[in-house]
Write an enzyme that holds these catalytic residues in place. Structure first.
Site, PDB file in Angstrom:
ATOM      1  N   ARG A   1      -4.340  78.636  47.642  1.00  0.00           N
ATOM      2  CA  ARG A   1      -3.513  79.736  48.124  1.00  0.00           C
ATOM      3  C   ARG A   1      -3.429  79.595  49.637  1.00  0.00           C
ATOM      4  O   ARG A   1      -4.350  79.091  50.276  1.00  0.00           O
ATOM      5  CB  ARG A   1      -4.124  81.089  47.759  1.00  0.00           C
ATOM      6  CG  ARG A   1      -4.332  81.319  46.271  1.00  0.00           C
ATOM      7  CD  ARG A   1      -5.043  82.646  46.032  1.00  0.00           C
ATOM      8  NE  ARG A   1      -5.223  82.923  44.606  1.00  0.00           N
ATOM      9  CZ  ARG A   1      -6.303  82.590  43.910  1.00  0.00           C
ATOM     10  NH1 ARG A   1      -7.320  81.980  44.507  1.00  0.00           N
ATOM     11  NH2 ARG A   1      -6.388  82.883  42.620  1.00  0.00           N
ATOM     12  N   LYS A  61     -10.450  84.584  45.666  1.00  0.00           N
ATOM     13  CA  LYS A  61     -10.367  86.033  45.498  1.00  0.00           C
ATOM     14  C   LYS A  61     -11.733  86.605  45.142  1.00  0.00           C
ATOM     15  O   LYS A  61     -12.489  86.012  44.382  1.00  0.00           O
ATOM     16  CB  LYS A  61      -9.358  86.377  44.397  1.00  0.00           C
ATOM     17  CG  LYS A  61      -7.903  86.144  44.800  1.00  0.00           C
ATOM     18  CD  LYS A  61      -6.960  86.646  43.732  1.00  0.00           C
ATOM     19  CE  LYS A  61      -5.503  86.517  44.163  1.00  0.00           C
ATOM     20  NZ  LYS A  61      -4.564  87.025  43.130  1.00  0.00           N
ATOM     21  N   HIS A  87       3.290  79.259  48.009  1.00  0.00           N
ATOM     22  CA  HIS A  87       2.641  79.483  46.714  1.00  0.00           C
ATOM     23  C   HIS A  87       3.256  78.610  45.630  1.00  0.00           C
ATOM     24  O   HIS A  87       2.583  78.231  44.671  1.00  0.00           O
ATOM     25  CB  HIS A  87       2.729  80.960  46.320  1.00  0.00           C
ATOM     26  CG  HIS A  87       1.656  81.381  45.376  1.00  0.00           C
ATOM     27  ND1 HIS A  87       0.328  81.450  45.732  1.00  0.00           N
ATOM     28  CD2 HIS A  87       1.706  81.748  44.067  1.00  0.00           C
ATOM     29  CE1 HIS A  87      -0.400  81.843  44.697  1.00  0.00           C
ATOM     30  NE2 HIS A  87       0.410  82.028  43.684  1.00  0.00           N
ATOM     31  N   ARG A 138       1.366  75.487  45.244  1.00  0.00           N
ATOM     32  CA  ARG A 138       0.175  75.647  44.390  1.00  0.00           C
ATOM     33  C   ARG A 138       0.574  75.550  42.918  1.00  0.00           C
ATOM     34  O   ARG A 138      -0.108  74.909  42.115  1.00  0.00           O
ATOM     35  CB  ARG A 138      -0.477  76.992  44.706  1.00  0.00           C
ATOM     36  CG  ARG A 138      -1.629  77.407  43.794  1.00  0.00           C
ATOM     37  CD  ARG A 138      -2.240  78.687  44.364  1.00  0.00           C
ATOM     38  NE  ARG A 138      -2.915  79.499  43.374  1.00  0.00           N
ATOM     39  CZ  ARG A 138      -4.195  79.368  43.040  1.00  0.00           C
ATOM     40  NH1 ARG A 138      -4.927  78.423  43.588  1.00  0.00           N
ATOM     41  NH2 ARG A 138      -4.743  80.180  42.154  1.00  0.00           N
ATOM     42  N   HIS A 142      -8.982  80.465  38.860  1.00  0.00           N
ATOM     43  CA  HIS A 142      -8.587  81.561  37.983  1.00  0.00           C
ATOM     44  C   HIS A 142      -9.810  82.107  37.245  1.00  0.00           C
ATOM     45  O   HIS A 142     -10.615  81.339  36.715  1.00  0.00           O
ATOM     46  CB  HIS A 142      -7.557  81.085  36.943  1.00  0.00           C
ATOM     47  CG  HIS A 142      -6.200  80.857  37.524  1.00  0.00           C
ATOM     48  ND1 HIS A 142      -5.237  80.091  36.899  1.00  0.00           N
ATOM     49  CD2 HIS A 142      -5.632  81.300  38.675  1.00  0.00           C
ATOM     50  CE1 HIS A 142      -4.150  80.067  37.639  1.00  0.00           C
ATOM     51  NE2 HIS A 142      -4.353  80.799  38.715  1.00  0.00           N
ATOM     52  N   TYR A 182       1.014  77.710  32.621  1.00  0.00           N
ATOM     53  CA  TYR A 182       1.565  76.399  32.979  1.00  0.00           C
ATOM     54  C   TYR A 182       1.939  75.580  31.755  1.00  0.00           C
ATOM     55  O   TYR A 182       2.710  74.632  31.861  1.00  0.00           O
ATOM     56  CB  TYR A 182       0.578  75.640  33.863  1.00  0.00           C
ATOM     57  CG  TYR A 182       0.397  76.317  35.199  1.00  0.00           C
ATOM     58  CD1 TYR A 182       1.378  76.240  36.179  1.00  0.00           C
ATOM     59  CD2 TYR A 182      -0.739  77.071  35.466  1.00  0.00           C
ATOM     60  CE1 TYR A 182       1.229  76.887  37.393  1.00  0.00           C
ATOM     61  CE2 TYR A 182      -0.895  77.725  36.680  1.00  0.00           C
ATOM     62  CZ  TYR A 182       0.096  77.630  37.627  1.00  0.00           C
ATOM     63  OH  TYR A 182      -0.046  78.278  38.822  1.00  0.00           O
TER      64      TYR A 182
END
Length: 316
Positions: A172, A194, A262, A265, A288, A297
């Site tokens: 990110r 995150k 983004h 990514r 994730h 994806y």
């Protein structure tokens, strides 16, 4: 992690002391125990503030424990309808409901109150938007051209290195700009994602070379424990500058509006999957928390999946 107390301050006029104390305890748990990302904490706090203000107006007085015990499904639906009327989208409404459920689950764990009204509220349906990946050639051209669009060589090298990290390592933009010299090892990156979660990402040779070139040309002393990427005055590089660079690259290369940092990514994950990468590995590389997030994806790279199906199925 420090706790944003704005929700307690803003809710002061809509709740009594007891409910306000419960809100404070809930936010402390979210930040210190569950380690939610600061932006999520802020959004949850804002959602609860708006809900308490709505209830205070709806019930004609400050929200109390008795108010919460008497909460009905109709009250929550009325609040959600009001937020919808304010042009809040389904994704944001789903977050609002998640915040409410989190707070009332906290109250139940504390033995304060059990609210059944939330169980009858359905989560708004969210249309799934597929990531828009660049082609391999577009991604390469984006990185190569980024270094050629700036008169100051060190700035061009900096922008190229950041963009290379987004595509070559799947970072990110916030993760790339948070890197320090100490996060770089010979062939591995230490990335803070995150919620402060750490992960290790392979540092491929082209990205390493781009970073090394930037460090060589940078006019600033880049201490190991300080942010690696700097603005022209030496401060921490703003993500907006990289976004503006991508806007220029879209114009020069004729890329679609979806070509953002983004999107690089997304391209990283899509191209890995297209070359046979497994979802679990891609999940770890992207940071994730859930595999279901990474599974999006599989819908992007349909051609590869159909090819695999044709090769593997007995009747293929």
């Amino acid at each position: 992690m420090s706790v944003d107390t704005s929700v307690m301050t803003d809710a002061a006029f809509a709740t009594d002391d007891f409910v306000r104390a419960q809100l404070a305890g809930w936010q402390t748990e979210l930040g210190a125990v569950r380690r939610l990302a600061p932006k999520t904490l802020e959004a949850y706090g804002r959602d609860l503030t708006q809900f308490m203000s709505f209830l205070a107006d709806h019930m004609g007085g400050p929200v109390t424990l008795k108010s919460l015990r008497e909460l009905r499904g109709a009250d929550i639906r009325a609040f959600m309808a009001q937020r919808r009327s304010e042009s809040l989208g389904s994704r944001s409404l789903a977050r609002v409901l998640s915040a409410l459920k989190s707070f009332f689950a906290y109250l139940e764990r504390q033995g304060v109150v059990s609210v059944e009204a939330l169980n009858v509220i359905r989560t708004p349906k969210i249309g799934r938007s597929l990531p828009k990946a660049l082609t391999v050639l577009e991604a390469r051209a984006t990185i190569d051209t980024a270094g050629e669009m700036e008169e100051r060589p060190w700035v061009g090298a900096r922008d190229m290195a950041v963009i290379a990290l987004c595509y070559g390592c799947g970072l990110r933009i916030s993760e790339a700009l948070a890197l320090t010299g100490a996060d770089l090892e010979a062939d591995v990156l230490r990335v803070t994602g995150k919620g402060g979660k750490m992960r290790m990402v392979p540092l491929i040779a082209p990205v390493r070379r781009a970073i090394d070139l930037y460090r060589e040309l940078s006019p600033f002393k880049l201490w190991p424990e300080e942010p690696l990427f700097r603005g022209v005055r030496g401060g921490v590089l703003s993500p907006r500058l990289i976004q503006l660079r991508m806007e220029q690259l879209r114009s020069v290369l004729g890329l679609p509006p979806s070509a953002t940092p983004h999107a690089l990514r997304h391209s990283f994950a899509t191209h890995l999957l297209g070359k046979g990468g497994d979802l679990r590995s891609i999940q770890e590389l992207l940071g994730h928390a859930s595999l279901s997030t990474t599974q999006i994806y599989t819908a992007v790279d349909t051609d590869r999946l159909l090819e695999s199906y044709a090769k593997a199925h007995p009747r293929g």
